[in-house]
Enzyme design. Sequence first.
Site, mmCIF file in Angstrom:
data_model
loop_
_atom_site.group_PDB
_atom_site.id
_atom_site.type_symbol
_atom_site.label_atom_id
_atom_site.label_comp_id
_atom_site.label_asym_id
_atom_site.label_seq_id
_atom_site.Cartn_x
_atom_site.Cartn_y
_atom_site.Cartn_z
ATOM 1 N N ARG A 109 -7.811 1.054 -17.096
ATOM 2 C CA ARG A 109 -7.210 0.466 -18.291
ATOM 3 C C ARG A 109 -8.211 -0.458 -18.981
ATOM 4 N NH1 ARG A 109 -4.232 -3.060 -17.062
ATOM 5 N NH2 ARG A 109 -4.035 -2.851 -14.821
ATOM 6 N N TYR A 259 -7.494 8.066 -19.669
ATOM 7 C CA TYR A 259 -7.258 7.575 -18.313
ATOM 8 C C TYR A 259 -5.937 6.829 -18.157
ATOM 9 C CZ TYR A 259 -8.450 6.485 -13.572
ATOM 10 O OH TYR A 259 -8.443 6.448 -12.207
ATOM 11 N N LYS A 268 2.592 2.168 -18.693
ATOM 12 C CA LYS A 268 2.439 0.746 -19.031
ATOM 13 C C LYS A 268 2.840 0.463 -20.477
ATOM 14 C CE LYS A 268 0.691 0.318 -14.997
ATOM 15 N NZ LYS A 268 1.227 -0.450 -13.896
ATOM 16 N N HIS A 288 6.810 -4.946 -13.660
ATOM 17 C CA HIS A 288 5.772 -4.253 -12.894
ATOM 18 C C HIS A 288 6.106 -4.380 -11.406
ATOM 19 C CE1 HIS A 288 1.124 -3.820 -12.140
ATOM 20 N NE2 HIS A 288 1.744 -2.669 -12.024
ATOM 21 N N SER A 310 -1.864 -5.080 -10.233
ATOM 22 C CA SER A 310 -2.455 -3.759 -10.030
ATOM 23 C C SER A 310 -3.380 -3.768 -8.818
ATOM 24 C CB SER A 310 -3.234 -3.356 -11.272
ATOM 25 O OG SER A 310 -2.374 -3.352 -12.383
ATOM 26 N N CYS A 312 -2.659 -4.198 -5.682
ATOM 27 C CA CYS A 312 -2.361 -5.255 -4.708
ATOM 28 C C CYS A 312 -1.263 -4.869 -3.729
ATOM 29 C CB CYS A 312 -2.016 -6.547 -5.428
ATOM 30 S SG CYS A 312 -3.436 -7.287 -6.247
ATOM 31 N N ASP A 335 5.977 1.358 -8.949
ATOM 32 C CA ASP A 335 5.192 0.626 -9.958
ATOM 33 C C ASP A 335 6.034 -0.116 -10.995
ATOM 34 O OD1 ASP A 335 2.407 0.085 -10.721
ATOM 35 O OD2 ASP A 335 2.871 1.155 -12.562
ATOM 36 N N ARG A 430 -7.380 7.793 -8.421
ATOM 37 C CA ARG A 430 -5.916 7.855 -8.304
ATOM 38 C C ARG A 430 -5.428 9.234 -7.900
ATOM 39 N NH1 ARG A 430 -2.961 2.871 -9.730
ATOM 40 N NH2 ARG A 430 -4.653 1.490 -10.310
HETATM 41 P P1 GTP Z 1 -1.316 -0.166 -8.930
HETATM 42 O O1 GTP Z 1 -0.982 1.276 -8.816
HETATM 43 O O2 GTP Z 1 -2.677 -0.394 -9.536
HETATM 44 O O3 GTP Z 1 -0.278 -0.961 -9.641
HETATM 45 O O4 GTP Z 1 -1.537 -0.729 -7.425
HETATM 46 P P2 GTP Z 1 -0.516 -1.056 -6.231
HETATM 47 O O5 GTP Z 1 0.023 -2.422 -6.398
HETATM 48 O O6 GTP Z 1 0.458 0.045 -6.062
HETATM 49 O O7 GTP Z 1 -1.504 -1.125 -4.967
HETATM 50 P P3 GTP Z 1 -1.650 -0.131 -3.716
HETATM 51 O O8 GTP Z 1 -0.440 -0.079 -2.847
HETATM 52 O O9 GTP Z 1 -2.156 1.168 -4.203
HETATM 53 O O10 GTP Z 1 -2.785 -0.865 -2.889
HETATM 54 C C1 GTP Z 1 -4.050 -1.150 -3.413
HETATM 55 C C2 GTP Z 1 -5.031 -1.407 -2.305
HETATM 56 O O11 GTP Z 1 -4.564 -2.477 -1.474
HETATM 57 C C3 GTP Z 1 -5.244 -0.220 -1.410
HETATM 58 O O12 GTP Z 1 -6.623 -0.070 -1.157
HETATM 59 C C4 GTP Z 1 -4.519 -0.584 -0.142
HETATM 60 O O13 GTP Z 1 -5.085 0.013 0.976
HETATM 61 C C5 GTP Z 1 -4.589 -2.100 -0.109
HETATM 62 N N1 GTP Z 1 -3.393 -2.662 0.582
HETATM 63 C C6 GTP Z 1 -2.098 -2.358 0.337
HETATM 64 N N2 GTP Z 1 -1.263 -3.007 1.190
HETATM 65 C C7 GTP Z 1 -2.044 -3.758 1.982
HETATM 66 C C8 GTP Z 1 -1.766 -4.664 3.071
HETATM 67 O O14 GTP Z 1 -0.635 -4.903 3.473
HETATM 68 N N3 GTP Z 1 -2.857 -5.278 3.641
HETATM 69 C C9 GTP Z 1 -4.134 -5.037 3.208
HETATM 70 N N4 GTP Z 1 -5.124 -5.668 3.827
HETATM 71 N N5 GTP Z 1 -4.427 -4.172 2.210
HETATM 72 C C10 GTP Z 1 -3.405 -3.539 1.597
HETATM 73 C C1 SPV Z 2 -1.976 -0.360 -12.822
HETATM 74 O O1 SPV Z 2 -3.132 -0.610 -13.182
HETATM 75 O O2 SPV Z 2 -1.117 -1.261 -12.609
HETATM 76 C C2 SPV Z 2 -1.575 1.045 -12.608
HETATM 77 C C3 SPV Z 2 -2.512 2.100 -12.993
HETATM 78 O O3 SPV Z 2 -0.474 1.278 -12.153
HETATM 79 S S1 SPV Z 2 -2.495 2.491 -14.678
HETATM 80 O O4 SPV Z 2 -1.450 3.477 -14.919
HETATM 81 O O5 SPV Z 2 -3.792 3.042 -15.044
HETATM 82 O O6 SPV Z 2 -2.194 1.306 -15.460
HETATM 83 MN MN MN Z 3 0.639 -0.674 -11.547
#
Ligand code: GTP
Ligand code: SPV
Ligand code: MN
Length: 652
Positions: A109, A259, A268, A288, A310, A312, A335, A430
Site C-alpha cells: 500500500r 497491489y 481497505k 480493521h 497490518s 501484526c 482483517d 501475500r
Molecule cells: P495484515 O494482513 O497486513 O493486516 O496482517 P495481519 O495482522 O493479519 O498479520 P499476520 O497474522 O499475517 O502476521 C504477520 C506476521 O506476524 C507474520 O510473519 C506472523 O508470523 C507474525 N506473527 C503473528 N502472530 C504472532 C505471534 O503470536 N507471535 C509472533 N512472534 N509473531 C507472530
Molecule cells: C494490510 O496492509 O492491512 C492488509 C494488506 O491487509 S492490503 O490489502 O494490501 O492493505
Molecule cells: Mn490488514
Amino acid sequence: MPQLIEKVYTPFQKNAGHYATTTSTPSKFNNVRGYTIVNGDINSLPLKVKNFIEESALLCQPDKIHICDGSEIENEIFTKSLLEAGTLIPLPKYQNCYLARTNPADVARVESKTFICTPHREQAVCTPRPGIQGTLGHWISPKDYDDAIMNRFPGCMKGRTMYVVPFSMGPVGSPLSKVGIEITDSQYVVCSMRIMTRMGSLVMDEIIKNNVDFVKCLHSVGTPESGKVAMESWPCDPDRVIILHKPENNEIVSYGSAYGGNAILGKKCFALRIGSTIAQREGWLAEHMLILGVTCPNGTKKYIAAAFPSACGKTNLAMMTPTLPGYKIECVGDDIAWMKFDAQGQLRAINPENGFFGVAPGTSFETNPNAMETVVRDTIFTNVAYTSDGGVFWEGLENTIKPGVTITDWLGNPWELGVSKTPAAHPNSRFCSPASNCPIIDDKWEDPEGVPISAILFGGRRPEGVPLIYEAMNWQHGVFIGSAMRSESTAAAEHKGKVIMHDPMAMRPFFGYNFGHYLKHWLEMEEQCNKLNGTMPKVFHVNWFRKDKNGKFLWPGYGENSRVLDWILKRIDGFDCYDETPIGYVPTPESLRLDNLKSQINLKELFSIEREFWLKEAEQIQTYYDNQVGTDLPKQIQQQLNNLKARVEKMQ
Ligand code: GTP
Ligand code: SPV
Ligand code: MN
C-alpha cells in the site's frame, strides 16, 4: 437496437494480458462511443449503473467493456489470459493455484499517496500543530481531486478492455452488507476481487432488483505510454500512483498500482475508508479487525474481535490452533469487521470479505497450519518464491524444501537457502484465498445477522514496556487504549525501518474521516448500547511481541495465545481474576494458565509495568494528541490520559 454482446471471448489471443491490443472486432458491435461490449448487457442495467460505466468509458476510452458475471468459465478465461501474458505462473504442486510477481516498485500500500476528499479539510483529517506534518491521513481538495483524475485517467485504457466488477461486501442480501462496482483494466484485480468479495451476476441482480446504491470504484493500472512500465506482465505506473476517496459521493478512484489494498478496492478503500464514513452516518463501526469464535472446554462459545496493525498477527490469531486442550478456535474473518448493535443492544459483527489476503512469510505448518491448508487450493500468491517442483516458498518454510529442489526468489532470480543474503519472498508477499477453504471457518461466518461480540482486543508490536495482556477498566478507558496504540512499522506499507509508530485503533492508514470525530463516534457507541439495555463488549490490550534484553520474544505466541484467550473468557464470564495496575487490569498470577508450556517463560519481565517507561509513554501520547489531534480530541479521552498519568505518577 442490436444487443451489444459478443459471445466470443478475445482474451485467448496471445499476449492478451492487461495490455492486450484489440485486433479486429466486428464493427456492428461497436457502439457510437467506440467501444465494444464483449460480455453482459449494458441496456438491462439500472440507469445509475449504466451511467457509471459509460462515464468511466468516456474517460478511460477502452476498446472493450466486459461486464463480469463471476462465473467459473469467465474466471478460467481470465486465468488463461493472465498465464499467457506471463502475469501468472502455474503452481502444479497445488490445486488451481498461481503465482504473480509484481513490478518491484509495486509491492505494498502507498499511504503517502492515499487521500480523502471532502469540501473542508477538517472533515477528513485533524488539524496538526502548526509546522507539524499530519500523520492521520491526507486530505485533498475537490479541485485537486478532479485534477488528479484528469491528469491520469483520460485514455488510460486505450486499446484495452475495461472490466466491470459488481461486488458485495458481506453476504449478498444481508442487512449489514453493502455493494460496490469496481471498474478496472486489470484481470489480476478481477480474479482477486472474485476471491476477496462476493462478485458477479448475483450482486448485479441484487442491484437491479432492489435498486440499491453502490460504491463507485474506478481503478486503472496506468497508461503504458507513461514510459514507466518496466514489466509488461505487471503494468503499473508507480511514480504517479494515487488512491482517492470521496465519501460524500461514495466514490473511490485508484490509479497506478495493482497491489492489494491499492487495487482490490473492496478491502481497505471501501470496507474501511468509505465504510467508516458510512458507519459514522448510520451509527455502526467499520474496523480493521479479525473476528474469531472461541469454544472453551465446557462448550460455551464466545466471539472476539481484535484490531492489530497490518502484519501484526490478525490472520494468525483468527486461525489459531490452540495449545490449551479442549479449546476450539473458529474463524469468521481475518482483517475487517463491520459491527452494529442489534435491537437487544448486542454488538454483532460480520466479516465483509469473502477471502484472505494474508501475509505469507512466517506462515508455516508450525505457526498456522490452518492457513497452510487454506492456501493449497484456489489461491493466487503474490511475490512469494517459487520452487522447481511447482510449489511456493517463503521465510518460515525452510524445513519443507526437499533435497534437489531449487528456489527462485520473488524477483525471478535463483535463490539458495543459507547462502542468499536477500529474502526469497518479499516481506509483504501475500496469499489470496477463498475464506470457505479455511478448515476452521466458522459455521456462522456468513450469517446475515452477524455474530455477537463479547470482547474487543487492541494490540501491536511493542518490543518494550507493554505487558502481554491488560484489560480496560471501562469503555472510555478502552477507547483511550485504542487511541493510544503504537506499534513497530512493518512491510505492509512503504515505511522504512522498525520505528514505533502511533497507529490508533490499527486504523491510521484507513480512517475515512477526522480521527477526533471517529473517537467521538466510538464513545457514543456506549450511549447507543445503554439505550437498548445492552452490555458493552470488554476491551483488552495484548502484546505478543515483547522482547528480552537479547532481542528474543518473551512469549511464544501463535497457538500459545490461547492461554490469553482463556483468561479473557474468564473475564467475560465475570470471574474476579485480575489485579489492578495503573494501566489496567492484569491476570492474577494463578489465573493465567501456564500448564504444559514447552518453554520457560520469564513472567516477571513479560508482565512488568515500569513507572519510568509508562511516564514516558504517557508523555508521548500527550505529545501525539497535541501535535496530531489538537482540538478534535474528545475531552473524555484527554481525561483518560490525565487519569493514567496520575496513576503512574503514584507508582513506587
Ligand atoms: P495484515 O494482513 O497486513 O493486516 O496482517 P495481519 O495482522 O493479519 O498479520 P499476520 O497474522 O499475517 O502476521 C504477520 C506476521 O506476524 C507474520 O510473519 C506472523 O508470523 C507474525 N506473527 C503473528 N502472530 C504472532 C505471534 O503470536 N507471535 C509472533 N512472534 N509473531 C507472530
Ligand atoms: C494490510 O496492509 O492491512 C492488509 C494488506 O491487509 S492490503 O490489502 O494490501 O492493505
Ligand atoms: Mn490488514
